[in-house]
Scaffold this active site. Structure first.
Site, short mmCIF file in Angstrom:
data_model
loop_
_atom_site.label_atom_id
_atom_site.label_comp_id
_atom_site.label_asym_id
_atom_site.label_seq_id
_atom_site.Cartn_x
_atom_site.Cartn_y
_atom_site.Cartn_z
CG ASN A 139 -9.26 2.91 9.22
OD1 ASN A 139 -10.48 3.04 9.27
ND2 ASN A 139 -8.61 2.15 10.06
CE1 TYR A 140 -4.11 5.54 6.95
CE2 TYR A 140 -3.37 4.45 4.94
CZ TYR A 140 -3.23 4.68 6.30
OH TYR A 140 -2.23 4.06 7.00
CB VAL A 141 -12.19 8.58 4.82
CG1 VAL A 141 -11.88 9.70 5.79
CG2 VAL A 141 -13.46 8.88 4.03
CE1 TYR A 198 -7.83 0.53 6.30
CE2 TYR A 198 -5.82 1.81 6.55
CZ TYR A 198 -6.77 0.98 7.08
OH TYR A 198 -6.67 0.58 8.39
CD GLU A 256 -1.72 2.15 2.21
OE1 GLU A 256 -2.60 2.98 2.39
OE2 GLU A 256 -0.62 2.20 2.77
#
Length: 535
Positions: free
Chosen positions: A472-474, A470, A426
């Site tokens: 959580n990394y909006v 991802y 990633e």
């Protein structure tokens, strides 16, 4: 006539706005009255509810804003902040908010990339700040623990480190990130190749649903439990606490860091890293980072964790990754909990107290990410190096996190997080700038454009159909609900498949079942199905 018509139109707009503000104020007043009826007013008022009239309101709001670009005057503010001290108070907030049409945001650590845990656009809202619900209870014999959502990853690590030297938990590297958002979206750090994501190691949870009920895994059912372990908890309820499975670590681990300051050498090592980092044994984690040094020159660093002694690591690296040139002086043996502190750029022997420091960040940031499934060419790595030489990239970094190992052993459908087998690594693109620069929109804009330019540059080299992201990394650049030409489902699918791939449809079915009125919603929340017939 035109002037008269304009004046009349303006008057109508102002009148409508006044009525809207009045309605919102009425909703808020009714909401507060509802809460005072459900909970002892004096205790509740002094400990739990904070309005803009309170002297503490501003400090409580900003204390957990970890991205200062969302702390400027024009940022929407909540009508109240609720800081519950027990679960029944969370239930009361949900039940009263539903009745009186008040929107709810839930904040754990405040690290959300787009500030969605404390911001709502175009609607009155309250923030449930879970800072007081942060207890951690560990059971070494059963290798389990209960962690309340208001705790941070660092506080969890601190308790583990105080309690045992042989157990750990595979969550994120940054200690101030709240476990609530991290666990519900996935959560990964230096142990992901050995044990997967934080959400892969959650075995139970307590959730307040849209009806105000407290449900554990058995009561909520397996579909609901599946959804909150990677699907983003904010779409499904308020998660009060998580039961986690602790994992084994050896008494001695080895950390290391190697830097390459020459562009030619750095490109060569990163290129080789792409072919080996996801294929080395699961006990080895090697992260690559491109960033500027204090001398303002770009460099590459390779930092890693090996679950074992330095002698075994050196032999393994000589066999698998000799190009890095790892030497014994680059390595340090320590305990796992010391390695957690070391990854925060603290030397061996640094105090564990740094893990429980909830200090607010003074740097604003914008981030985007991708998943890489085939090694990118040398030319692309060189171009990334050059992009970091730009003036607006003086605090920027590009982080490459290896997958493989346990990540490839877990099927895409087992949790909502789908980016498993087939992904080499990633990659994150992060621009940082000083908080005071947020006062000048032009200054801020140049950093946002830098991130966008690097993201565009990488298009040919990353996952496609869909291009992965991802949760959580909006990233609101991927889209937001506008409610104009398309249905909410059609809008949400456009970015939902980037976050969740084929798991998006199952998340929609769960959402439609557990929250059929779409009470828990935000700019990118999981939508309901198009119609009752679809359900």
């Amino acid at each position: 006539m035109k002037s008269s018509s304009f004046s009349l139109s303006l008057l109508l707009v102002l009148l409508n706005l006044s009525l809207l503000v009045s309605a919102h104020r009425t909703n808020h007043d009714d909401f507060l009255s509802c809460l005072s009826r459900k909970i002892n007013q004096n205790t509740f008022q002094s400990k739990t509810i904070h309005t803009s009239k309170d002297s503490s309101f501003s400090s409580i709001l900003t204390s957990s804003i970890q991205n200062p670009r969302f702390s400027v005057p024009e940022t929407p503010k909540p009508i109240s902040i609720i800081t519950p001290v027990q679960a029944t108070e969370v239930q009361a907030v949900i039940r009263c908010a539903r009745v009186h049409g008040v929107h709810v945001r839930t904040r754990s650590g405040g690290h959300g990339f787009e500030g969605q845990s404390y911001i709502a656009y175009n609607k009155p809202y309250v923030v449930i700040d879970l800072r007081n619900l942060r207890s951690i209870t560990l059971d070494v014999d059963s290798r389990t623990g209960w962690v309340q959502t208001g705790a941070t990853a660092g506080e969890l690590y601190y308790e583990i480190g105080k309690t045992t030297k042989s157990l750990a938990f595979p969550a994120g590297i940054h200690p101030t990130v709240g476990v609530g958002g991290q666990f519900s979206g996935g959560g990964y750090g230096t142990l992901l190749r050995k044990y997967g994501l934080a959400s892969d190691n959650v075995i139970d949870a307590l959730v307040v649903d849209a009806r105000g009920r407290i449900l554990d895994r058995q009561a909520m059912g397996e579909d609901y439990f599946w959804a909150i372990r990677g699907g983003g908890g904010a779409s499904f309820g308020v998660i009060l606490s998580w039961k986690i499975r602790l994992v084994d670590v050896p008494s001695t681990v080895t950390v290391f860091k190697v830097e390459k300051t020459s562009e030619k050498e750095a490109v060569q090592v990163i290129n080789k890293w792409q072919y080996v980092a996801d294929k080395v044994p699961n006990d080895l984690f090697i992260r690559a980072t491109l960033e500027r040094s204090n001398q303002n020159a770009v460099h590459a660093s390779f930092s890693g964790l090996y679950l074992g002694p330095v002698t075994d690591l050196l032999a393994l690296m000589e066999e698998k990754f000799p190009t890095l040139g790892l030497e014994v002086q680059d390595c340090t043996e320590m305990s796992w909990i010391e390695s957690v502190v070391w990854f925060l750029d603290n030397p061996k022997g640094g105090s564990l107290d740094v893990l429980v420091n909830r200090e607010r960040s003074s740097l604003s940031f914008k981030g985007k990410d991708d998943f890489v499934q085939e090694p990118m060419p040398d030319a692309a790595i060189r171009e990334l190096w050059r992009r970091l030489e730009a003036p607006e990239a003086r605090l920027a970094k590009i982080v490459l996190t290896p997958f493989g190992g346990k990540m490839s052993e877990i099927a895409e459908h087992e949790t909502p997080f789908p980016h498993r087998e087939g992904n080499l690594y990633e990659i994150q693109y992060l621009a940082y700038w000083r908080e005071e620069e947020d006062k000048n929109k032009k200054e801020t804009e140049k950093y946002l454009k830098w991130v966008e330019s690097v993201y565009d540059l990488m298009t040919p080299y990353v996952s496609k159909s869909p291009r992965g992201a991802y949760v959580n990394y909006v990233d609101l650049d991927l889209g937001m609900y506008l409610g104009k030409e398309k249905t909410k489902y059609e809008e949400g699918k456009s970015w939902g498949v980037k976050y969740f791939k084929n798991n998006f449809e199952r998340l929609v079915r769960v959402k439609s079942s557990v929250d059929p009125t779409d009470f828990f919603c935000d700019e990118q929340s999981i939508p309901l199905m198009n119609s009752v017939e679809d359900m």
